[in-house]
Every structure is written in structure tokens, then in C-alpha cells.
Design an enzyme around this catalytic site. Structure first.
Site, PDB file in Angstrom:
ATOM      1  N   SER A 106      36.745  -7.821  18.930  1.00 28.27           N
ATOM      2  CA  SER A 106      36.765  -6.902  17.788  1.00 28.27           C
ATOM      3  C   SER A 106      37.607  -5.670  18.091  1.00 28.27           C
ATOM      4  O   SER A 106      37.475  -5.068  19.164  1.00 28.27           O
ATOM      5  CB  SER A 106      35.341  -6.470  17.436  1.00 28.27           C
ATOM      6  OG  SER A 106      34.535  -7.588  17.131  1.00 28.27           O
ATOM      7  N   TYR A 164      34.736  -9.978  26.629  1.00 29.81           N
ATOM      8  CA  TYR A 164      33.702 -10.885  27.137  1.00 29.81           C
ATOM      9  C   TYR A 164      34.044 -12.342  26.815  1.00 29.81           C
ATOM     10  O   TYR A 164      34.363 -13.132  27.683  1.00 29.81           O
ATOM     11  CB  TYR A 164      32.341 -10.531  26.515  1.00 29.81           C
ATOM     12  CG  TYR A 164      31.544  -9.474  27.245  1.00 29.81           C
ATOM     13  CD1 TYR A 164      32.135  -8.628  28.175  1.00 29.81           C
ATOM     14  CD2 TYR A 164      30.195  -9.298  26.983  1.00 29.81           C
ATOM     15  CE1 TYR A 164      31.400  -7.652  28.828  1.00 29.81           C
ATOM     16  CE2 TYR A 164      29.444  -8.323  27.632  1.00 29.81           C
ATOM     17  CZ  TYR A 164      30.053  -7.509  28.557  1.00 29.81           C
ATOM     18  OH  TYR A 164      29.316  -6.555  29.202  1.00 29.81           O
ATOM     19  N   SER A 165      33.938 -12.714  25.537  1.00 27.06           N
ATOM     20  CA  SER A 165      34.062 -14.119  25.138  1.00 27.06           C
ATOM     21  C   SER A 165      35.429 -14.697  25.463  1.00 27.06           C
ATOM     22  O   SER A 165      36.452 -14.006  25.388  1.00 27.06           O
ATOM     23  CB  SER A 165      33.795 -14.264  23.639  1.00 27.06           C
ATOM     24  OG  SER A 165      32.465 -13.921  23.314  1.00 27.06           O
ATOM     25  N   GLU A 181      23.258  -3.286  22.770  1.00 23.11           N
ATOM     26  CA  GLU A 181      24.052  -3.707  21.614  1.00 23.11           C
ATOM     27  C   GLU A 181      23.293  -3.604  20.299  1.00 23.11           C
ATOM     28  O   GLU A 181      23.878  -3.396  19.254  1.00 23.11           O
ATOM     29  CB  GLU A 181      24.542  -5.146  21.821  1.00 23.11           C
ATOM     30  CG  GLU A 181      25.546  -5.601  20.796  1.00 23.11           C
ATOM     31  CD  GLU A 181      26.217  -6.902  21.181  1.00 23.11           C
ATOM     32  OE1 GLU A 181      27.208  -7.256  20.530  1.00 23.11           O
ATOM     33  OE2 GLU A 181      25.761  -7.572  22.120  1.00 23.11           O
ATOM     34  N   GLN A 185      35.819  -4.984  23.642  1.00 26.91           N
ATOM     35  CA  GLN A 185      34.974  -5.697  24.612  1.00 26.91           C
ATOM     36  C   GLN A 185      35.605  -7.021  25.018  1.00 26.91           C
ATOM     37  O   GLN A 185      35.780  -7.895  24.175  1.00 26.91           O
ATOM     38  CB  GLN A 185      33.596  -5.942  23.986  1.00 26.91           C
ATOM     39  CG  GLN A 185      32.649  -6.775  24.842  1.00 26.91           C
ATOM     40  CD  GLN A 185      31.277  -6.876  24.219  1.00 26.91           C
ATOM     41  OE1 GLN A 185      30.495  -5.935  24.255  1.00 26.91           O
ATOM     42  NE2 GLN A 185      30.967  -8.024  23.628  1.00 26.91           N
ATOM     43  N   SER A 224      24.802 -16.926  19.584  1.00 28.90           N
ATOM     44  CA  SER A 224      24.347 -17.902  18.594  1.00 28.90           C
ATOM     45  C   SER A 224      22.819 -17.983  18.556  1.00 28.90           C
ATOM     46  O   SER A 224      22.126 -17.570  19.487  1.00 28.90           O
ATOM     47  CB  SER A 224      24.925 -19.283  18.916  1.00 28.90           C
ATOM     48  OG  SER A 224      24.341 -19.792  20.105  1.00 28.90           O
TER      49      SER A 224
END
Length: 382
Positions: A150, A117-118, A234, A115, A359
Site C-alpha cells: 500500500s 511484507y507480502s 495494526e 510496508q 486471510s
């Protein structure tokens, strides 16, 4: 939702348990294991569509499979991201051609996903994405950096949220692209060494990586809605499997408390009982919310519950062992590898539980704004 399991569910659970007992030996090559799962149709049980080589299963049967898998000695999954995140997203937003191309390969365990994304500076605040994708002929050239990715070191493909409209800001001008990872010189993966000494996460650098035009999902500029839809998938049935693992960890902490004598302390006993009671509550909450589609706050509530619970368990694991919890390796020579035991690993890894995956602050903001209808937090306020 009815919390009970039917006779058909019990039969399905028994079949799953028997198959895992026969095939699920620990230590197998993870990619080979994914193909073994796929060959028997165990990948994609939760997809709203079958016919891609996956079995059809009810929601309660999906719960049964997830729990039996967590209880077995089967290898850790490498295909979770493709199976549980990308596939439902393609079923909801993808074209028929995209579904025909990618879903059978995911169901067979032949293609693994990560993924994108971040980013540095755009982790919890996903709308701050700065990775860009520029049109070139029939495709896009992608440049930028992703982080905390990941399984990027194992993945064949990455779904990337990138900015396709020059000068756009926040959630405008973003697109959702499917990018092959085998692009030497265009994509670099760097593992991130964690406190535990392991490297499940990675930095990924894109330097003109190519994504084909037909691998744009949701249309140009439609990336934000696709990305938010994906995040809704998710935290589902997998949460219940996660809780089976949590129960196993709690059992180890109880054993450590008995061995050290800490269990004789009434305060420690109270903390252990509280952890057990909260874990049971999380299970009932997960079962209650599984059958409720469109509950915007459910994933955020679940993340707040388990993130804090698991972090407190890690702290308790160290507390019940006293000074022994800080003991390192017996061999102190410079060449000796530092090997953590399972409870030390639990403590160190769980420090990140309230940060990764969104978070606690972000989850509370989602609940406040999208569920309770409170005024939006002013941007730029510290």
C-alpha cells in the site's frame, strides 16, 4: 473498560471537530495535509511516548479523534503506516538513535512509509519470505520482490522483512530493515490495477537496494519477533474510525433500498437490520478489547468480524438495487472511462476483505493455535 467518555474527552472531541472543520477540506494535496496535521500535533496521539512533536492523548481521546476524523471531510491519510505501525514498533524495539531519527519526521508528516511484507507465494504465510539482504560493509544489499504494498508509490521509506541468514527457513534468519525508497535503478514500483480501476497497491522490486546497518531494528535475525509485534499494532483505535465509514456506507445502502422499493421486502429489511446490529456489536467489541493488552486473539477476531461484515454489505448493496446495480457507463464508446458509483465500488473492493490483511483462514488458525491451544496444523496438508 468503561465505555463512557469523560468531560475532558468531550472537550477534546469538540477541539478535534473544530480543528477539522477549519482545516480539513477535501481535495487537498495529501502530503501537504500530513504536514498540516503534524504542525498541530495531531500525528502520534497513540504513541506511548510524546516529545516528538506529537500530542499526548488518552485512549478514549484517541477514539474521539479517530471518530471525528472519519466523520469529517478531511483528505484520506497517507501517513497511517508510519504513524500507527512503524512508530509504535520503533518505540518498542528501536534504539534511541532510531527513534530520534525517524519519529520526529513521522510526527511532522515529512516522511511517509510503506510496508514490505507480502511476497508472491508469501502473503498470508509471512514466514515464507524469500527476499534476501546480504551484508555489504556497514549495510545490507536487498534483492527480491514485495507485493500488495500500500502507498509504495508515495512513500519515502519502506520497512522490509528480509532473509539475512543464507539457508534459513520459516521464521528463522529474518531481519527487519528500514529502506529509503529513493534509489533509482535499485527500487522499482509498479502499481497494480484492481477490479475497481484504482491502484492503491503496488509491486515493489529490490535490485541491490541499500539499507544502512544502523537501520536494522531488533538485531540481525530478530525480524520475526519485530514483525509480529508490529502486526499487533495494526488493528487498534483505527478500527473504530473504520466503523464510522462503515456506518456511512450502510446508510447509503439503506437509501438505495428505499429508492428501489426493496426495503418493502421483509427479507431485505431483516438483512439491513442485521447489518446494523452487527456493526454496533463490532463497536462494543472494539472498545472492550482496546484496554486489554496482550490479548493474542483480539486482532484476529476483529479482522474476522469486519471482513465478513463488509463483504456482506457489498453484496447487499447490489441486491437492493436489482438489475440497476449492473448498469455501466452511459457512453459506451471505446474511449469512455468506466466510472463506478460508490456502491459498485463498495461491492468490488469488498471482495478482497476476507483476504488482504491476513486471510480468514489465517485468522482462524491464529485463534485456534495461540488462543485455544489446539494442535498446530501439519505443514503441507491441503
Amino acid at each position: 473498560m468503561d465505555f463512557g467518555f469523560t468531560d475532558a474527552d468531550d472537550g477534546f472531541r469538540a477541539e478535534a471537530r473544530g480543528w477539522l472543520l477549519e482545516h480539513g477540506e477535501a481535495g487537498q494535496d495529501r502530503r501537504v495535509w500530513e504536514r498540516t496535521l503534524g504542525k498541530s500535533g495531531w500525528i502520534g496521539l497513540g504513541w506511548p511516548e510524546s516529545g516528538y512533536g506529537n500530542r499526548s492523548a488518552t485512549l478514549t481521546q484517541q477514539v474521539a479523534w479517530a471518530e471525528e476524523y472519519a466523520r469529517s471531510s478531511a483528505p484520506p491519510r497517507s501517513g497511517h503506516i508510519g504513524e500507527n505501525l512503524l512508530a509504535p514498533t520503533l518505540i518498542a524495539h528501536g534504539t534511541d538513535e532510531q527513534k530520534s531519527r525517524f519519529l520526529p519526521a513521522i510526527a511532522a508528516g515529512d516522511e511517509l512509509w510503506c510496508q514490505g511484507y507480502s511476497e508472491p507465494g508469501a502473503g498470508s504465510d509471512l514466514a515464507g519470505v524469500r527476499t534476501v539482504a546480504v551484508r555489504e560493509g556497514d549495510g545490507y544489499r536487498i534483492s527480491g520482490q514485495k507485493i500488495w504494498t500500500s502507498l509504495a508509490h508515495e512513500a519515502d521509506w519502506c520497512f522490509v522483512l528480509a532473509r539475512t541468514e543464507a539457508g534459513s527457513r520459516r521464521h528463522h534468519g529474518l531481519s527487519f530493515l528500514l529502506v529509503p525508497m529513493d534509489q533509482p535503478g535499485r527500487i522499482e514500483v509498479r502499481p497494480i490495477r484492481q477490479l475497481t480501476g484504482t491502484s492503491e497497491f503496488n509491486e515493489v522490486f529490490f535490485d541491490g537496494a541499500l539499507a544502512r546497518g544502523e537501520h536494522l531494528v531488533g538485531g540481525e535475525g530478530g525480524g520475526w519477533s519485530v514483525a509480529m509485534s508490529l502486526l499487533g499494532f495494526e488493528r487498534g483505535v483505527s478500527t473504530l474510525a473504520q466503523q464510522v465509514g462503515f456506518a456511512r456506507e450502510l446508510g447509503r445502502v439503506v437509501e438505495a433500498a428505499v429508492a428501489s422499493g426493496a426495503v418493502l421486502d421483509p427479507v431485505v429489511r431483516d438483512r439491513l437490520v442485521r447489518q446494523w446490529a452487527e456493526l454496533r456489536t463490532m463497536r462494543w467489541n472494539a472498545l472492550r478489547t482496546l484496554g486489554r493488552a496482550g490479548d493474542a486473539g483480539a486482532p484476529s477476531v476483529a479482522k474476522l468480524l469486519w471482513g465478513g461484515w463488509h463483504q456482506r454489505l457489498g453484496e447487499l448493496a447490489m441486491s437492493v438495487r436489482g438489475a440497476a446495480a449492473a448498469v455501466g457507463p452511459v457512453d459506451w464508446s471505446p474511449s469512455a472511462a468506466y466510472e463506478l458509483d460508490v456502491l459498485q465500488h463498495l461491492f468490488l473492493f469488498s471482495r478482497a476483505d476476507t483476504i488482504y490483511g491476513g486471510s480468514d483462514q489465517v485468522q482462524r488458525t491464529i485463534i485456534a493455535e495461540r488462543v485455544l491451544g489446539l494442535p498446530r496444523e501439519p505443514k503441507g496438508v491441503v
